[in-house]
Design an enzyme around this catalytic site. Structure first.
Site, PDB file in Angstrom:
ATOM      1  N   ASP A  42       0.832  -1.194   0.000  1.00  0.00           N
ATOM      2  CA  ASP A  42       0.000   0.000   0.000  1.00  0.00           C
ATOM      3  C   ASP A  42       0.871   1.249   0.000  1.00  0.00           C
ATOM      4  O   ASP A  42       1.441   1.607   1.021  1.00  0.00           O
ATOM      5  CB  ASP A  42      -0.914  -0.045   1.235  1.00  0.00           C
ATOM      6  CG  ASP A  42      -1.815   1.170   1.309  1.00  0.00           C
ATOM      7  OD1 ASP A  42      -1.760   2.013   0.387  1.00  0.00           O
ATOM      8  OD2 ASP A  42      -2.569   1.259   2.287  1.00  0.00           O
ATOM      9  N   GLU A 120      31.995  10.127   0.244  1.00  0.00           N
ATOM     10  CA  GLU A 120      32.699  10.118   1.531  1.00  0.00           C
ATOM     11  C   GLU A 120      31.683  10.514   2.595  1.00  0.00           C
ATOM     12  O   GLU A 120      31.416  11.691   2.772  1.00  0.00           O
ATOM     13  CB  GLU A 120      33.827  11.143   1.530  1.00  0.00           C
ATOM     14  CG  GLU A 120      34.875  10.957   0.453  1.00  0.00           C
ATOM     15  CD  GLU A 120      35.774  12.190   0.354  1.00  0.00           C
ATOM     16  OE1 GLU A 120      36.360  12.586   1.376  1.00  0.00           O
ATOM     17  OE2 GLU A 120      35.867  12.756  -0.749  1.00  0.00           O
ATOM     18  N   GLU A 122      30.411  11.138   6.229  1.00  0.00           N
ATOM     19  CA  GLU A 122      30.843  11.406   7.600  1.00  0.00           C
ATOM     20  C   GLU A 122      29.658  11.246   8.545  1.00  0.00           C
ATOM     21  O   GLU A 122      28.510  11.444   8.145  1.00  0.00           O
ATOM     22  CB  GLU A 122      31.408  12.825   7.708  1.00  0.00           C
ATOM     23  CG  GLU A 122      32.681  12.983   6.888  1.00  0.00           C
ATOM     24  CD  GLU A 122      33.174  14.422   6.775  1.00  0.00           C
ATOM     25  OE1 GLU A 122      34.367  14.600   6.478  1.00  0.00           O
ATOM     26  OE2 GLU A 122      32.364  15.360   6.943  1.00  0.00           O
ATOM     27  N   GLU A 177      37.435  11.689  12.091  1.00  0.00           N
ATOM     28  CA  GLU A 177      37.384  12.994  11.439  1.00  0.00           C
ATOM     29  C   GLU A 177      37.813  14.102  12.404  1.00  0.00           C
ATOM     30  O   GLU A 177      38.225  13.838  13.525  1.00  0.00           O
ATOM     31  CB  GLU A 177      35.987  13.255  10.867  1.00  0.00           C
ATOM     32  CG  GLU A 177      35.895  13.057   9.353  1.00  0.00           C
ATOM     33  CD  GLU A 177      36.863  13.942   8.560  1.00  0.00           C
ATOM     34  OE1 GLU A 177      37.338  14.961   9.095  1.00  0.00           O
ATOM     35  OE2 GLU A 177      37.153  13.600   7.397  1.00  0.00           O
ATOM     36  N   GLU A 184      34.717   8.884   9.462  1.00  0.00           N
ATOM     37  CA  GLU A 184      34.453   8.752   8.019  1.00  0.00           C
ATOM     38  C   GLU A 184      34.898   7.357   7.587  1.00  0.00           C
ATOM     39  O   GLU A 184      35.947   6.882   8.009  1.00  0.00           O
ATOM     40  CB  GLU A 184      35.237   9.815   7.233  1.00  0.00           C
ATOM     41  CG  GLU A 184      35.134   9.678   5.719  1.00  0.00           C
ATOM     42  CD  GLU A 184      35.831  10.813   4.947  1.00  0.00           C
ATOM     43  OE1 GLU A 184      35.708  11.991   5.337  1.00  0.00           O
ATOM     44  OE2 GLU A 184      36.509  10.498   3.951  1.00  0.00           O
ATOM     45  N   HIS A 233      30.905  14.368   0.663  1.00  0.00           N
ATOM     46  CA  HIS A 233      31.590  14.766  -0.575  1.00  0.00           C
ATOM     47  C   HIS A 233      31.263  13.729  -1.638  1.00  0.00           C
ATOM     48  O   HIS A 233      31.340  12.530  -1.371  1.00  0.00           O
ATOM     49  CB  HIS A 233      33.109  14.786  -0.380  1.00  0.00           C
ATOM     50  CG  HIS A 233      33.561  15.827   0.603  1.00  0.00           C
ATOM     51  ND1 HIS A 233      34.866  15.934   1.015  1.00  0.00           N
ATOM     52  CD2 HIS A 233      32.885  16.804   1.245  1.00  0.00           C
ATOM     53  CE1 HIS A 233      34.977  16.941   1.865  1.00  0.00           C
ATOM     54  NE2 HIS A 233      33.794  17.482   2.034  1.00  0.00           N
ATOM     55  N   ARG A 304      41.292  23.133  -0.998  1.00  0.00           N
ATOM     56  CA  ARG A 304      40.195  22.270  -0.591  1.00  0.00           C
ATOM     57  C   ARG A 304      38.935  23.016  -0.185  1.00  0.00           C
ATOM     58  O   ARG A 304      37.926  22.403   0.094  1.00  0.00           O
ATOM     59  CB  ARG A 304      40.642  21.409   0.607  1.00  0.00           C
ATOM     60  CG  ARG A 304      41.465  20.219   0.205  1.00  0.00           C
ATOM     61  CD  ARG A 304      41.900  19.411   1.413  1.00  0.00           C
ATOM     62  NE  ARG A 304      42.491  18.152   0.981  1.00  0.00           N
ATOM     63  CZ  ARG A 304      41.835  16.993   0.946  1.00  0.00           C
ATOM     64  NH1 ARG A 304      40.595  16.921   1.354  1.00  0.00           N
ATOM     65  NH2 ARG A 304      42.436  15.893   0.528  1.00  0.00           N
ATOM     66  N   GLU A 321      35.052  16.541  -7.429  1.00  0.00           N
ATOM     67  CA  GLU A 321      34.508  16.320  -6.090  1.00  0.00           C
ATOM     68  C   GLU A 321      33.584  17.471  -5.716  1.00  0.00           C
ATOM     69  O   GLU A 321      34.035  18.607  -5.585  1.00  0.00           O
ATOM     70  CB  GLU A 321      35.647  16.222  -5.066  1.00  0.00           C
ATOM     71  CG  GLU A 321      35.153  16.012  -3.643  1.00  0.00           C
ATOM     72  CD  GLU A 321      36.246  16.170  -2.580  1.00  0.00           C
ATOM     73  OE1 GLU A 321      37.082  17.090  -2.695  1.00  0.00           O
ATOM     74  OE2 GLU A 321      36.255  15.373  -1.639  1.00  0.00           O
ATOM     75  N   ARG A 323      31.458  19.190  -2.912  1.00  0.00           N
ATOM     76  CA  ARG A 323      31.670  19.104  -1.475  1.00  0.00           C
ATOM     77  C   ARG A 323      30.503  19.575  -0.612  1.00  0.00           C
ATOM     78  O   ARG A 323      30.573  19.516   0.604  1.00  0.00           O
ATOM     79  CB  ARG A 323      32.952  19.866  -1.110  1.00  0.00           C
ATOM     80  CG  ARG A 323      34.183  19.263  -1.802  1.00  0.00           C
ATOM     81  CD  ARG A 323      35.442  20.066  -1.585  1.00  0.00           C
ATOM     82  NE  ARG A 323      35.821  20.091  -0.187  1.00  0.00           N
ATOM     83  CZ  ARG A 323      35.618  21.104   0.655  1.00  0.00           C
ATOM     84  NH1 ARG A 323      35.048  22.204   0.229  1.00  0.00           N
ATOM     85  NH2 ARG A 323      35.993  21.029   1.894  1.00  0.00           N
TER      86      ARG A 323
HETATM   87  P1  ADP Z   1      39.505  13.051   0.060  1.00  0.00           P
HETATM   88  O1  ADP Z   1      40.891  13.276  -0.434  1.00  0.00           O
HETATM   89  O2  ADP Z   1      38.558  14.106  -0.406  1.00  0.00           O
HETATM   90  O3  ADP Z   1      39.431  12.791   1.557  1.00  0.00           O
HETATM   91  P2  ADP Z   1      38.862  10.224  -0.196  1.00  0.00           P
HETATM   92  O4  ADP Z   1      40.152   9.528  -0.398  1.00  0.00           O
HETATM   93  O5  ADP Z   1      38.286  10.195   1.191  1.00  0.00           O
HETATM   94  O6  ADP Z   1      39.021  11.725  -0.714  1.00  0.00           O
HETATM   95  O7  ADP Z   1      37.758   9.652  -1.191  1.00  0.00           O
HETATM   96  C1  ADP Z   1      37.916   9.639  -2.571  1.00  0.00           C
HETATM   97  C2  ADP Z   1      36.765   8.904  -3.221  1.00  0.00           C
HETATM   98  O8  ADP Z   1      36.840   9.094  -4.633  1.00  0.00           O
HETATM   99  C3  ADP Z   1      36.800   7.392  -2.999  1.00  0.00           C
HETATM  100  O9  ADP Z   1      35.500   6.905  -2.740  1.00  0.00           O
HETATM  101  C4  ADP Z   1      37.302   6.877  -4.355  1.00  0.00           C
HETATM  102  O10 ADP Z   1      36.933   5.542  -4.657  1.00  0.00           O
HETATM  103  C5  ADP Z   1      36.633   7.863  -5.280  1.00  0.00           C
HETATM  104  N1  ADP Z   1      37.123   7.857  -6.660  1.00  0.00           N
HETATM  105  C6  ADP Z   1      38.348   7.538  -7.140  1.00  0.00           C
HETATM  106  N2  ADP Z   1      38.373   7.594  -8.481  1.00  0.00           N
HETATM  107  C7  ADP Z   1      37.122   7.959  -8.890  1.00  0.00           C
HETATM  108  C8  ADP Z   1      36.508   8.176 -10.153  1.00  0.00           C
HETATM  109  N3  ADP Z   1      37.160   8.054 -11.309  1.00  0.00           N
HETATM  110  N4  ADP Z   1      35.207   8.524 -10.161  1.00  0.00           N
HETATM  111  C9  ADP Z   1      34.507   8.674  -9.031  1.00  0.00           C
HETATM  112  N5  ADP Z   1      35.036   8.486  -7.824  1.00  0.00           N
HETATM  113  C10 ADP Z   1      36.328   8.125  -7.732  1.00  0.00           C
HETATM  114 MG    MG Z   2      36.686  14.764   0.199  1.00  0.00          MG
HETATM  115 MG    MG Z   3      36.105  13.956   5.447  1.00  0.00          MG
HETATM  116 MG    MG Z   4      37.866  11.825   2.694  1.00  0.00          MG
END
Ligand code: ADP
Ligand code: MG
Ligand code: MG
Ligand code: MG
Ligand code: MG
Length: 432
Positions: A42, A120, A122, A177, A184, A233, A304, A321, A323
């Site tokens: 439903d 990512e 958190e 974090e 995270e 992110h 960043r 990325e 954010r």
């Molecule tokens: P940060 O440096 O912002 O802390 P992280 O290392 O925590 O980044 O996370 C990076 C994320 O990006 C991971 O989930 C990773 O698998 C992802 N990633 C890597 N290459 C690609 C891609 N080509 N497309 C999308 N995501 C990707």
């Molecule tokens: Mg990040």
């Molecule tokens: Mg983080």
């Molecule tokens: Mg990260």
């Protein structure tokens, strides 16, 4: 598999338009019927779904999503299947967020692209009181990447990572974090639909394992004033013919024209999709200066702080990325609108503005205006108004979801705006 693993119950899962996980549990003898899409429920009692007179909905399980919950005993285990929602006549239900994402992915497909997403997420771990109710207390004094062997949260996070691995997640890293009690866990990017399914599963697993440790996990974006909030992110890339379409060794910053147009689309629609990526009143208490969360609409490959960062990795890992999204969003809708914005940029060859590599938070308003740097919406109300103005983003969501979503968010805002907060009492009660 259900027979082999002695599965006693299968949870058929889907989400409402706000990303809240719903489920119906069925015994294994109902599984065949379920896989044929013959299980009715439903829909009128699910938020943002349908009116009473058209309430019969059917669940169509996606067999690729069959997973056994690892924290249950071996004997009599419980499994889940993620489902799409259909009408009785077999047409997809317009209020099903998973199918919204599928539709935008099909649009990308028709342009030759697949999308990859790496989120990512958190979250905070808080203690519970004697009655099992969540508190805002963490006994932990750790910070970014700290190793604190006696901390309850560290133990819980370890178990979360193990449970997720057992369910097929490829965990890339997990760390403490910046804020006390904040964590995270990152898992490897996958195709966008799997990523959205994974985010929903991730939140469920994190909450479940936290509870088993006597802790409360929350994905609320900003639970405590004065310290960092929780973001999600969203790393994203498009692939074409198995190759990363954002990578071009000869392009500026080794980015392709496609990457720049996608970026242009994200920036152009940024304000208009914030109501989806940051959907709660509380989301906007995270998007303030000083806590690593983005406020200004700009991009950079060097620092960043802006809304959009281009991480340094190139080749297969070339990605954008975003954010601002936070983990209170519906991941299906959030990924769908970001992809739609990017595709719109590619289609219209939208030029991305020049990157801003200085620290935007140190500029004053006049400097930002001179450089043409707009801000994200300052409140849910502003975000809702901006969503209403963007036909592209509304097209991605479909009129059914737009109508229900806006109605609910306006109500949420009104409920909040008419409340008298503790801050007001402290500020005004004795003053006037
Ligand atoms: P940060 O440096 O912002 O802390 P992280 O290392 O925590 O980044 O996370 C990076 C994320 O990006 C991971 O989930 C990773 O698998 C992802 N990633 C890597 N290459 C690609 C891609 N080509 N497309 C999308 N995501 C990707
Ligand atoms: Mg990040
Ligand atoms: Mg983080
Ligand atoms: Mg990260
Ligand atoms: Mg990292």
């Amino acid at each position: 598999m259900a027979q082999e693993k002695d599965v006693r119950f299968i949870r058929l899962q889907f989400t409402d338009i706000f990303g809240v996980l719903k489920n119906v549990a069925i015994p294994p003898h109902q599984l065949e019927k379920a896989l044929d899409g013959e299980l009715m429920f439903d829909g009128s009692s699910i938020e943002g779904f349908v009116r009473i007179e058209e309430s019969d909905m059917y669940l169509m399980p996606d067999p690729n999503t069959f997973v056994i919950f690892p924290w249950r005993p071996q004997e009599g285990s419980v499994a889940r299947l993620i489902c799409d929602v259909y009408h009785e006549d077999g047409t997809p239900f317009a209020g099903d967020p998973r199918q919204v994402l599928k539709r935008v992915l099909a649009e990308a497909g028709s342009m030759g692209y697949t999308m990859n997403v790496g989120p990512e997420c958190e979250f905070f771990l808080f203690h519970t009181d004697e009655k099992g109710q969540p508190t805002l207390e963490t006994h932990d004094k750790a910070g970014y990447f700290d190793l604190t062997p006696v901390d309850l949260g560290e133990n819980a996070r370890g178990d979360m990572a193990i449970a997720l691995e057992n369910m097929g997640f490829e965990i890339e890293e997990s760390h403490h974090e910046v804020a006390p009690g904040q964590h995270e866990i990152d898992f490897k990017y996958t195709d966008a639909l799997t990523a959205a399914d994974s985010i929903v599963t991730f939140k469920f697993v994190v909450r479940t394992i936290a509870q088993r440790h006597g802790l409360h996990a929350t994905f609320m974006p900003k639970p405590i004033f004065g310290i960092n909030g929780s973001g999600m992110h969203t790393n994203q890339s498009l692939f074409k013919e198995g190759k990363n379409a954002f990578y071009d060794p000869k392009g500026p910053l080794e980015l392709s024209e496609t990457a720049y147009f996608y970026l242009g689309g994200l920036i152009q629609h940024a304000r208009h999709m914030t109501a989806i990526t940051n959907p709660t009143v509380n989301s906007y208490k995270r998007l303030v200066p000083g806590y690593e969360a983005p406020v200004y609409i700009a991009w950079s490959a060097k620092n960043r702080s802006p809304l959009i960062r281009i991480p340094a990795k190139r080749g297969v890992s070339t990605r954008i990325e975003m954010r601002n999204p936070d983990p209170s969003c519906n991941p299906y809708l959030a990924i769908a609108v970001m992809l739609k914005a990017g595709l719109d940029g590619i289609r219209n060859k939208t030029q991305a503005p020049p990157s801003i590599d200085g620290n935007i938070s140190e500029m004053n308003e006049t400097e930002r205006i001179a450089q043409g740097i707009p801000s994200l919406p300052g409140s849910l109300r502003e975000a809702v108004t901006d969503l209403e103005k963007d036909e592209i983003i509304k097209e991605a969501l479909g009129s059914h979801i737009v109508e229900k979503y806006l109605e609910a968010k306006k109500l949420e805002w009104d409920q909040y705006r008419t409340r008298i907060t503790q801050w007001e009492i402290e500020e005004y009660l004795t003053k006037f």
